[in-house]
Scaffold this active site. Sequence first.
Site, short mmCIF file in Angstrom:
data_model
loop_
_atom_site.label_atom_id
_atom_site.label_comp_id
_atom_site.label_asym_id
_atom_site.label_seq_id
_atom_site.Cartn_x
_atom_site.Cartn_y
_atom_site.Cartn_z
N GLU C 90 -3.72 7.57 -27.17
CA GLU C 90 -4.64 8.42 -26.41
C GLU C 90 -3.89 9.62 -25.84
OE1 GLU C 90 -3.94 8.77 -22.61
OE2 GLU C 90 -5.60 7.40 -22.11
N CYS C 122 -6.95 1.93 -25.62
CA CYS C 122 -5.76 1.09 -25.72
C CYS C 122 -5.73 0.21 -26.97
CB CYS C 122 -5.62 0.24 -24.47
SG CYS C 122 -5.36 1.25 -23.00
N THR C 163 0.52 2.13 -12.82
CA THR C 163 0.78 1.35 -14.03
C THR C 163 0.93 2.17 -15.31
OG1 THR C 163 -1.60 1.08 -14.27
CG2 THR C 163 -0.40 -0.71 -13.17
N ARG C 210 -14.04 -1.69 -10.71
CA ARG C 210 -14.23 -3.13 -10.99
C ARG C 210 -15.04 -3.36 -12.27
NH1 ARG C 210 -12.88 -6.96 -7.93
NH2 ARG C 210 -14.72 -8.25 -8.34
N THR C 212 -14.32 -2.20 -15.00
CA THR C 212 -13.38 -2.35 -16.11
C THR C 212 -13.01 -3.81 -16.34
OG1 THR C 212 -11.42 -2.12 -14.70
CG2 THR C 212 -12.32 -0.09 -15.63
N HIS C 245 -3.83 -7.65 -24.15
CA HIS C 245 -3.66 -6.30 -23.58
C HIS C 245 -3.29 -6.45 -22.11
CE1 HIS C 245 -3.99 -2.17 -22.61
NE2 HIS C 245 -5.04 -2.33 -21.82
N LYS C 250 -2.13 -9.02 -13.46
CA LYS C 250 -3.14 -10.07 -13.23
C LYS C 250 -4.07 -10.31 -14.40
CE LYS C 250 -3.73 -9.99 -8.22
NZ LYS C 250 -4.49 -9.29 -7.20
N ASN C 277 1.71 -0.30 -18.08
CA ASN C 277 0.69 -0.38 -19.11
C ASN C 277 0.96 0.72 -20.14
OD1 ASN C 277 -1.59 -0.43 -20.68
ND2 ASN C 277 -3.01 0.18 -19.06
N SER C 307 -10.67 0.38 -24.15
CA SER C 307 -11.87 0.75 -23.39
C SER C 307 -12.83 1.50 -24.29
CB SER C 307 -11.48 1.62 -22.20
OG SER C 307 -10.80 0.84 -21.26
#
Lengths: 136, 391, 357
Positions: C90, C122, C163, C210, C212, C245, C250, C277, C307
């Site tokens: 990307e 991603c 990240t 959230r 996501t 991924h 978390k 990331n 995404s």
Amino acid sequence: MEISRHWRLRKQRYALVGEVCPHCEAKLFPPRDICPECGQEARTLYQFSGRGEVYSYTTVYEPPAGYEENAPYTVALIKLEEGPIVTAQLTDLGDQPVEIGTPVEMVTRRLRQDGDERGMIVYGYKFRPALARVAA
Amino acid sequence: MMSEVVIAGIGQTPVEEHWDKSLRELGLMALEAAVQDSGGLRPQALYVGNMFAPQLSRQAHLGALIADFAGLTGIEAVTIEAGGASGGAALRAAYLAVASGAVDVAMALGVEKFSDVIGAEVDAALATGGDSDYEAVQGLTPTAQAALLMRRYLYEYDVPRQAFAGFPIIAHANGVHNPNAMFRKAISAEVYQQASVVSDPLNLFDVAPLADGAAAVLLTRADLLPPAFPHRLARIAASSMATDTLALHDRPDPLEFRAARLSVERACEKARIVPAQVDIFELHDAYSIYAVLSLEAAGFAERGQGWKLAQNGAEPAVVSLRGSLPISVLGGFKARGNPGGAAGVYQAVEAALQLRGEARENQSPHARRVMIQNLAGPASSAVTHILEALD
Amino acid sequence: MNDVNNNLLLKPVNPVGIVGYGAYVPRYRLPASEVARVWTNGQTALPIKEKSVPGLDEDVATMSIEAARNAMSRANISPAELRAVWVGSESHPYAVKPTSTLVAEAIGAVPNVQAADWQFACKAGTEAMVAAIGFVGSGMARYAMAIGMDTAQGRPGDALEYTAGAGGAAFVLGPADESLAIIDATYSFVTDTPDFWRRAYAKYPEHGQRFTGEPAYFKHIMEAAQALMEATHTSAADYKYAVFHQPNTKFPQRVASMLGFTKEQIAAGLLVPVIGNTYAGAAIIGLTAILDIAEPGDRVLMVSFGSGAGSDAFAITVADAIRERRDRAPRTQDYIARRTLIDYATYARYRGKITMK
């Protein structure tokens, strides 16, 4: 814009492709068509390993136009393991000290952009301290 | 046999930032001064030594430009470009023209105008003297390249860093009394030691300052001059030029200034002398490492020993004004200033002053023969002339 | 259900595997605490320890070249034998002009080659891998290279800035019998879910916070992983390693647990705490870290997430050739160990966040 002059050299620039003299086996980088060792024609392409060591080095604090974004940067003479010396920037130094004799390896990096941010990006060889293998 | 080529007239401007003067105005100042010094000789050919006008003044075609501006329209005029050795190469072109009989009077005019552009553009222009595709593209500048040479020299010969101090100290001492010098202030070893780093290990005093300037010499043959000439004459006993690889990295031994050696050998052969018979060696001290490598190339010191010639001992340093082989007698590149493609002509003007006995406070008492050497980059081109006093 | 899923399974006519692989991570690291120091007085729970930051002369093209060279060293084939060089990212250096031609030229794969840049947030890298598997498995090509690499940016102060790292991996896909790991099967699950995007000319991406999570990351990875395992008649216990991924620490831990994987199974591939990331490189650089230490016979489950949204799931079995070939290039952990910490100011300079004109 200087598109064609950079494009023309892409093999040398991206991958350190030089020449080997078919007559005396001398390895040539940059390619120069007439072998400086024996004076005969040398046009056989040769892929250099990219390994070498620092022959000399210094830091540029006052860069020429086109290189300001990366200043200060380190330029060096690198003695390739095949014999020739090349002028190139050292990169990925971080806090690693450089010395004459430091083993280095070739990487392909951005050298500059042609003109402003609308211009083409010029890529080419630089060298960095040989990557340490820590994992077993 | 053709009669000897002599310097009949000399002219120079101060080396400085001439903000208010253009390229052509500077050229004219030196040209007029040389013509006047010669008692009014008119050049039939004009060789302009210049390196940067196309880039920094957006002006090529300096032969016509300056001939026109000087009211000499009609004469032969051309630019001679050989990087930093452009001035020396222009002098050689003028010498060959007169020596061959092609013309009777020729002028070598060195002119350089740095201050029309400021900042990084100047550094980019300087880098074009090297290999654009394989050196400049890596962001290498001539100064950085001199630093590469100096670091390698320190390493190979295990020389103390302070060893280079003698060269700028001598040059600055000699520049004090030169009214055309950019810096007219002596420096001490302490000042050298404390100078800020430019490109390690080079410090500020290892690098000659770039500045504007123009110098001219008018050459003719001795037999063409009237018996009652207004001043003493210097003759050109030899002229030579040699080249090496353009890129420093292409040399088997980067610490050998091979072209400098070759041009000295050729000039000495022509003049039928050995280098030791030279009274003054006006070398190309654009960087103090260049001075060291030039001394070694000319054979005045063994490899790795050249720096010792600038060390003071019981006797003054060999290359100081009172030593046996003075260099940079009017300040050299370091104190007079480095006017790029004009520098080689400044060297000829300064040598003529010495041979004419007109160098005043800087006069070397026994100056009968001066060798001048003009380099381009790390001696990728080297032009050497041997000038002698004509009795 | 099994029959349906069997038909959905992506399996090439000819068996395909990974002939060579290579990772790349830049040298510089920005601790998440530095971002917190500048933007929240340090009053933030940190999603990772530190992230990798590319040097001033690096971009997706240069990083892809190094990963590609590493992959070629392990593959030990002539670059002229590659019939595709595909780069998923990307953060391609040009908006228009392929990264892939530059990479192909640098590794000597031109001119008899397919070259294109892939874009699917991603999962652009795994999308290219699936295509390469098809290209090789159909017999059209003997070898094809797929790369996933990113130098992603997050808006200063945004959650993503902690990240958004840099790195990725390259794979040479080829005949299974020459491979150091066999691709048993893949399966992809895709819907139109706008959890994250970047409009043309925008420097930084937008994300649904959230949103996501549940409807995007977890939904797609769960569906893809479960369908693949079901169709291949495997369960979590059959895999020695798994990698998902990894946008933060978390999410992959939670999705692993939901799918029945243990911490031990995901440990080797969980690199986000120390490199951040790496977007299109995130799942696959976990895979290279696993291949660096795996033994013949080990099975690996990899599931990417992009995404927009979709997941590619891969069932992989490590082959004998891994032992002799993996040390022909630097391991992923070699790059992770090469590490210079930088502060936020240096990071801001390196990432072009300081206005120069």
